[in-house]
Design a protein around this motif. Structure first.
Motif, PDB file in Angstrom:
ATOM      1  N   UNK A   1       1.279  14.451 -23.288  1.00  0.00           N
ATOM      2  CA  UNK A   1       1.751  14.968 -24.568  1.00  0.00           C
ATOM      3  C   UNK A   1       0.604  15.106 -25.538  1.00  0.00           C
TER       4      UNK A   1
ATOM      5  N   UNK B   1       4.270  19.322 -24.952  1.00  0.00           N
ATOM      6  CA  UNK B   1       3.919  18.921 -23.603  1.00  0.00           C
ATOM      7  C   UNK B   1       2.755  19.801 -23.167  1.00  0.00           C
TER       8      UNK B   1
ATOM      9  N   UNK C   1      11.681  13.770 -26.745  1.00  0.00           N
ATOM     10  CA  UNK C   1      12.174  15.148 -26.627  1.00  0.00           C
ATOM     11  C   UNK C   1      12.550  15.698 -27.980  1.00  0.00           C
TER      12      UNK C   1
ATOM     13  N   UNK D   1      12.617   8.152 -24.413  1.00  0.00           N
ATOM     14  CA  UNK D   1      12.478   9.497 -23.854  1.00  0.00           C
ATOM     15  C   UNK D   1      13.205  10.509 -24.733  1.00  0.00           C
ATOM     16  N   UNK D   2      14.391  10.139 -25.148  1.00  0.00           N
ATOM     17  CA  UNK D   2      15.186  11.046 -25.975  1.00  0.00           C
ATOM     18  C   UNK D   2      14.464  11.351 -27.282  1.00  0.00           C
TER      19      UNK D   2
ATOM     20  N   UNK E   1       9.561  16.689 -29.756  1.00  0.00           N
ATOM     21  CA  UNK E   1       9.024  17.948 -29.228  1.00  0.00           C
ATOM     22  C   UNK E   1       9.761  19.121 -29.869  1.00  0.00           C
ATOM     23  N   UNK E   2      11.073  19.008 -29.927  1.00  0.00           N
ATOM     24  CA  UNK E   2      11.823  20.139 -30.477  1.00  0.00           C
ATOM     25  C   UNK E   2      11.606  20.262 -31.977  1.00  0.00           C
ATOM     26  N   UNK E   3      11.172  19.178 -32.631  1.00  0.00           N
ATOM     27  CA  UNK E   3      10.853  19.259 -34.052  1.00  0.00           C
ATOM     28  C   UNK E   3       9.381  19.544 -34.281  1.00  0.00           C
ATOM     29  N   UNK E   4       8.691  19.940 -33.195  1.00  0.00           N
ATOM     30  CA  UNK E   4       7.283  20.358 -33.277  1.00  0.00           C
ATOM     31  C   UNK E   4       6.317  19.288 -33.770  1.00  0.00           C
TER      32      UNK E   4
ATOM     33  N   UNK F   1       2.674  10.071 -20.520  1.00  0.00           N
ATOM     34  CA  UNK F   1       4.007   9.547 -20.783  1.00  0.00           C
ATOM     35  C   UNK F   1       4.098   8.033 -20.658  1.00  0.00           C
TER      36      UNK F   1
END
Lengths: 197, 732
Positions: B728, B720, B710, B706-707, B713-716, B683
């Motif tokens: 990551x 993590x 994240x 950071x946002x 991450x949610x959009x692949x 990170x």
């Protein structure tokens, strides 16, 4: 096997061939457990059930076989053991992660990736409340008053569990926002610290 | 006198001559031979002492060294060893019996004087005796790996200096040095001669000089300056102290060249610097009325230059100076910000323009300090940079400095701006703006504001140099073709003079277009142009931006007819009154099909500002949705032609929104770029690299990064790591 199937069909919906929410409620009352009790969630985990509120025959078989129960009475007796099993640290992470994914709605094509705040609060209480009561209570308070996030995703969900395990509470002395904690936890800690002064 | 007795070019004769002594070729006995030699030595010593002695002839010499020769070469009793020892003993004897007592009885300055004299004598003695015992040198001494004669002789004198507890050499010498430091004239030659003893006696090594003289001299010097400094620091102002320090250093350097060995220079200066500057450095810099802060405040460039010269000599001496410099510049800059804030709260809009000018001037001033007083040292460049970064990133009354700079440039460049400058002055000023821009972290915000204002200048400013803007050149050509087209198609003519500027989307900032209900007269214009444009190209789509248009209306007022220069929006509203005497706010809004914001703005400009073309009922200062409007037939002005300004919408919020959006994309792109090449990364390094990559344009907020992580991450794009939550992984 036959006995397990028979029990299944005694709760299942005749037309869909699944145990639906109504069936589950009936099951719960027979088990003398509230249907919002965490043990039902644990049972679902044991069954590796995919859809919240429904049990398929396969899932049912899987769960009851693993618990060595072929009737409701034995199933009820197996619950304390199941609880202990889930609470073992190696299993709990898996259970905790499962709890989140179990609650996601949508089908294969349009699978949801996050859960709304209100549901998360309930889920947190259910899944973690007994283990980390004060952290869960504070976090739920925070989730309700913050407005940055309307939903929580799996990464944040798992992050909170890690938080409960690793961070001193309520001292918070070893929390470092420069590390990769999810932003929502950074904000949560800031909020907590402000409250403490 | 004695020295001249022995000619330097005295040569040792060859040893072929054999002087036979008394008993023919017989051996010489040790004591026998020694008697002869000793007699000669004693005569030499007497000569040195200044006692009456007949001259020592070369025959005398030959007798002596031949004796030595014989005693060394005869067989079987070769007395080389004994002669060697007795050579040394003779010298020691001389020192103990003659030299030491004479030194002991001298005091103060006379002791070193005597020492110098005795040293000179000693050198002569050693030279003479070395000649006599010369035969030992080439063979016996090397064979036995013994010290050569000359060295033996010098060592004897050395031991004297060592073992003479009674003879205090240091005090008289240091007293002399101190006197000179206090301003008195001293015998420099004496000091030089004594110092030379220490150097010579080392025979090539500096140990004796360093251990027996220099160390004590340096300690003495340190003590002296320590005392002086402790007084000066209390009595003197910082500039005065520094003058004294500089003078002392200069004098000490001269001292070295006068009577010390050159190798002492760096050590001596270091001691002085330490006592005068290192020890009292902070006290000096922080003197309340004359220290570094005060000198900066009072622009004392000479004193500051001196300060730099002095403090650059001591280890890490410049750090506190540059720190005070940074504080001072930050203070000056922050005061400017406050001034501007105060002016802004008093509604003086020119305050902001002045603020930018003053920041530029401040930069010029202190940049000059860095190059003149501080000799372009990197510490000071860094201090200046950091100071400016601190206060340049403070906004003034809600406007970021990025915006202020862009507005400043706009004012300089546009016609009718607040500053009228020659092209050269403009260029110079803009160069300075670029320098200040380097300190601003939101460079992308500046770029966006600048771009918007530039577009406005190009579109509306007659003085703007737009020859090199291709789009505008094309637009002009277009217009010419349009006019030709109208000329050739009389029935297409809408009856109103129409000028259209066609812009290529993407080259220009995005302007919102609304579906304004045009007055009937203008509708025809638009249609005619559309038809014309179709003849030129079929593939392009035109979107009309009515918010940027202008219109010349003829207003038939009772007092006199006037020409009104208004925007298209205003014209559309006014033309409604050709068919109605009185209209309500809501009627106007419905007719025009504009938003409340636009309607309020344009009605305000027509009824509540300088020129009241419409009469508002009720006659309040602001527009409300319940108002009604009438055409003001009685309106007039001394001019025939007036421009009714419509203040533009404050684009600030939109610009900031746009920039924020662009930043989100930029951060995303940067993260993906980094992760794609690294595959896995923790990170903190990820955040650091991201900040570094984007630093040229803006300073990304850590939380924002950071946002975005994240979100990715949610959009692949990333995941993590299961075992290490700080790591990551890039998902291909």
């Amino acid at each position: 096997m036959e006995r397990i199937d028979n029990v299944f069909y005694s709760y299942a919906n005749k037309s869909s061939g699944l145990i639906d929410p109504e069936g589950i409620e009936a099951l719960c009352s027979d088990l003398e457990v509230d249907h919002t009790d965490v043990r039902i969630l644990m049972l679902a985990w044991k069954m590796k059930s995919e859809k919240q509120g429904y049990f398929t025959l396969e899932e049912w078989r899987r769960g009851l076989k693993a618990l060595r129960a072929d009737n409701v009475h034995k199933l009820k007796k197996a619950l304390p053991e199941l609880e202990k099993e889930v609470k073992r640290p190696t299993n709990f992470v898996d259970f905790y992660s499962y709890a989140f994914q179990y609650c996601l709605t949508g089908n294969e094509k349009e699978k949801q990736k996050s859960i709304d705040i209100e549901s998360i609060c309930q889920l947190l209480d259910l899944a973690l409340g007994f283990q980390f009561r004060s952290q869960v209570d504070y976090f739920i308070d925070y989730l309700k008053i913050q407005s940055d996030y309307k939903v929580i995703n799996l990464d944040q969900w798992m992050g909170f569990y890690r938080f409960c395990n690793e961070i001193n509470f309520p001292g918070l002395s070893n929390y470092d926002p420069e590390l990769a904690w999810p932003l929502i936890l950074d904000n949560f800690v800031e909020w907590l610290r402000e409250k403490q002064t | 006198m004695l020295l001249l007795f022995i000619d330097r070019s005295f040569t040792v004769p060859s040893f072929d001559v054999q002087v036979k002594l008394g008993r023919g070729n017989m051996e010489i006995e040790l004591e026998q031979g020694w008697e002869i030699i000793e007699r000669g030595i004693t005569r030499l010593k007497n000569i040195l002492e200044g006692l009456p002695e007949p001259k020592f002839s070369s025959t005398n010499y030959m007798e002596l060294y031949t004796t030595v020769y014989n005693m060394c070469t005869q067989k079987p009793h070769d007395y080389s060893q004994q002669l060697y020892d007795r050579y040394r003993e003779s010298i020691e004897d001389y020192i103990n019996s003659m030299v030491l007592p004479s030194l002991r009885e001298k005091h103060d300055e006379f002791m070193p004087r005597e020492l110098v004299k005795r040293w000179e004598n000693h050198k002569v003695l050693v030279r003479w005796l070395s000649h006599i015992f010369h035969y030992l040198d080439p063979e016996f001494i090397p064979r036995r790996s013994l010290l050569p004669l000359r060295e033996v002789g010098f060592i004897c004198f050395r031991n004297l200096l060592y073992c003479s507890d009674d003879t205090d050499l240091d005090s008289p010498l240091f007293r002399l040095i101190k006197s000179e430091r206090e301003g008195e004239e001293i015998d420099r030659a004496l000091l030089k001669n004594v110092v030379d003893i220490f150097v010579e006696i080392g025979m090539g090594q500096m140990d004796y000089y360093e251990n027996d003289f220099e160390d004590a001299m340096l300690k003495d010097t340190a003590a002296y300056y320590s005392r002086k400094a402790s007084n000066w620091i209390l009595e003197d102002s910082c500039p005065d102290y520094m003058l004294k320090a500089e003078e002392c250093l200069k004098r000490e350097k001269e001292r070295v060249s006068h009577y010390l060995h050159s190798s002492s220079e760096p050590k001596l200066l270091e001691k002085v610097q330490n006592e005068l500057l290192s020890v009292y450095g902070n006290q000096l810099l922080e003197k309340e009325h004359s220290g570094c802060h005060a000198l900066l405040r009072d622009d004392k460039v000479n004193d500051l230059s001196r300060m730099f010269r002095l403090f650059s000599k001591i280890p890490r001496g410049l750090e506190p100076v540059s720190s005070i410099f940074k504080q001072h510049v930050t203070g000056e800059g922050t005061a400017l910000v406050k001034q501007a804030e105060d002016a802004a709260s008093n509604k003086k809009s020119v305050g902001l323009q002045v603020f930018v000018r003053k920041v530029i001037e401040l930069h010029d001033k202190y940049l000059a300090y860095v190059s003149d007083c501080f000799q372009n040292h990197t510490l000071f460049h860094k201090a200046l940079k950091e100071a400016f970064e601190i206060f340049c990133n403070k906004g003034v009354s809600g406007s970021s400095s990025a915006e202020l700079l862009a507005t400043f440039c706009d004012n300089i460049l546009k016609k009718g701006g607040s500053e009228k400058l020659s092209d050269e002055a403009i260029e110079e000023t803009l160069e300075k703006v670029v320098k200040v821009l380097a300190y601003i972290s939101d460079k992308d915000l500046f770029a966006e504001f600048y771009r918007k204002k530039l577009a406005r200048r190009l579109l509306f400013d007659k003085s703007a140099n737009d020859d090199h803007v291709t789009d505008l050149t094309l637009a002009r050509e277009n217009q010419t073709s349009f006019e030709e087209y109208l000329g050739n198609n009389a029935n297409a003519n809408p009856g109103i003079d129409l000028t259209v500027t066609v812009l290529t989307t993407g080259f220009w900032p995005s302007y919102k277009s609304f579906d304004l209900n045009l007055p009937v007269e203008m509708v025809k214009c638009v249609e005619v142009f559309r038809e014309f444009y179709q003849t030129k190209t079929k593939h392009r789509k035109i979107t009309w931006i009515y918010s940027l248009g202008t219109c010349n209306l003829i207003g038939k007022f009772e007092p006199k007819t006037m020409e009104l220069i208004v925007t298209t929006y205003q014209a559309s509203a006014l033309l409604l009154f050709n068919t109605a005497d009185r209209l309500s706010y809501s009627e106007i809004m419905a007719q025009l099909n504009l938003t409340d914001d636009d309607v309020v703005r344009l009605l305000h400009s027509l009824s509540c500002a300088k020129y009241k073309i419409l009469i508002k009922d009720p006659n309040t200062k602001t527009i409300s949705p319940t108002d009604s409007f009438e055409f003001n037939t009685k309106f007039t002005d001394k001019m025939r032609r007036i421009k009714i300004p419509l203040p533009p919408v404050d684009e600030k919020k939109k610009v900031i929104e746009d920039v924020d959006k662009d930043r989100r994309y930029a951060i995303d792109a940067s993260i993906v770029r980094i992760m794609k090449s690294r595959k896995t990364l923790c990170h903190q390094p990820l955040v650091m690299e991201c900040v570094a990559q984007l630093g040229r344009m803006f300073k990304p907020d850590i939380k924002a990064i950071k946002k975005r992580i994240e979100d990715l991450i949610s959009r692949d794009y990333l995941e993590r790591d299961k075992d290490n939550p700080n790591l990551f992984r890039y998902l291909a």
